[in-house]
Design an enzyme around this catalytic site. Structure first.
Site, mmCIF file in Angstrom:
data_model
loop_
_atom_site.group_PDB
_atom_site.id
_atom_site.type_symbol
_atom_site.label_atom_id
_atom_site.label_comp_id
_atom_site.label_asym_id
_atom_site.label_seq_id
_atom_site.Cartn_x
_atom_site.Cartn_y
_atom_site.Cartn_z
ATOM 1 N N GLY A 15 20.894 56.598 51.453
ATOM 2 C CA GLY A 15 21.212 55.767 50.297
ATOM 3 C C GLY A 15 21.997 54.536 50.718
ATOM 4 O O GLY A 15 22.888 54.069 50.003
ATOM 5 N N TYR A 158 25.535 65.313 36.328
ATOM 6 C CA TYR A 158 26.212 64.544 37.369
ATOM 7 C C TYR A 158 27.522 65.211 37.782
ATOM 8 O O TYR A 158 27.784 65.435 38.975
ATOM 9 C CB TYR A 158 26.475 63.117 36.891
ATOM 10 C CG TYR A 158 27.067 62.232 37.954
ATOM 11 C CD1 TYR A 158 26.280 61.758 39.004
ATOM 12 C CD2 TYR A 158 28.408 61.867 37.928
ATOM 13 C CE1 TYR A 158 26.813 60.946 39.992
ATOM 14 C CE2 TYR A 158 28.950 61.047 38.910
ATOM 15 C CZ TYR A 158 28.153 60.592 39.937
ATOM 16 O OH TYR A 158 28.696 59.785 40.916
#
Length: 258
Positions: A15, A158
């Site tokens: 990422g 999350y």
């Protein structure tokens, strides 16, 4: 303690093309590492690598999807083929969407865990196997303050995923210590990134800022600085640690109302 030169070391940032991952990659490159920008957004990754190499840093692209077992395996096989080593892994890949708890869709819950938790596990396993060959390695996983306390509503997946990342990293720290590998988490509070600009409404941003003693969002640079501590030779006795970079958010209880 002998401080090692980084010029023969390889750092993989999953990422790493945007946001916090990009800032971490830039700093690792400046510190002398060969930086592998591992991302599923190849267009962004290639553009960023061009920027880094133009600045005289050593950087390369590696396609990866942290939630895909085969792609993760292939990515680290390629890194092994090119370099025969991995010294630093920083897991920055993550996704998030918000829904009310009573209507939270199962498919999104599973997808979030697959990227944020399973992806962290897979990448760390493959990286640690390469690190163990040299009996030295640094793994830093990006978690979140949402993994330690509920942050607003809608973050069922999350917050749960980031709590799992913290617990997973502690387990890594215990089992990888004998191989000379440390594993730690950095838990940002709210940071100005492309993801938070989409997720955080103006009202949420105002309320979140009010809950933070420093009364502001953090920067990617401030989070990256914490990551850089954990990857250094000097941090060899720090493992299983979760470091909050949150402007005092976790420390605060009730804040003044006006």
């Amino acid at each position: 303690m002998q401080v090692h030169s980084n010029t023969d070391r390889v750092a993989v940032v999953v990422g790493g093309a945007m946001g916090i991952g990009a800032e971490v990659s830039r700093r690792l490159g400046a510190a002398g590492y060969t930086v592998v920008i591992a991302d599923r957004d190849m267009k962004a990754a290639k553009a960023f690598v061009e920027e880094l190499t133009a600045a005289g840093l050593r950087a390369e692209v590696q396609e990866i999807d942290a939630s895909d077992v085969a792609l993760v395996s292939n990515a680290f096989a390629e890194i092994d083929r090119r370099h025969s080593r991995c010294d630093v892994l920083v897991n920055c890949a993550g996704i998030a969407k918000v829904f009310p708890f009573l209507e939270f869709p199962l498919d999104n819950f599973v997808a979030t865990l697959n990227v944020n938790v399973v992806g962290t596990l897979l990448c760390a396993q493959h990286a640690a196997r390469l690190m163990s060959k040299n009996k030295w390695g640094r793994i830093v996983n990006l978690a979140s303050v949402a993994g330690q306390r509920a942050v607003g509503t809608g973050r069922t997946a999350y917050g749960t995923s980031k709590a799992a990342v913290i617990a997973l990293t502690r387990q890594m720290a215990v089992e990888l210590a004998e191989h000379g590998i440390t594993a730690n988490t950095v838990s940002p509070g709210p940071v100005d990134t492309p993801m938070t600009r989409v997720l955080h409404t103006d009202q949420f941003r105002k309320e979140y800022t009010h809950a933070i003693p420093m009364a502001r969002y953090g920067s990617t640079a401030e989070v990256a600085a914490a990551v850089m501590y954990f990857v250094g030779d000097e941090a060899g006795y720090s493992t299983g640690v979760d470091l909050a970079v949150d402007g005092g958010f976790l420390a605060a209880g009730a804040r003044k109302l006006v």
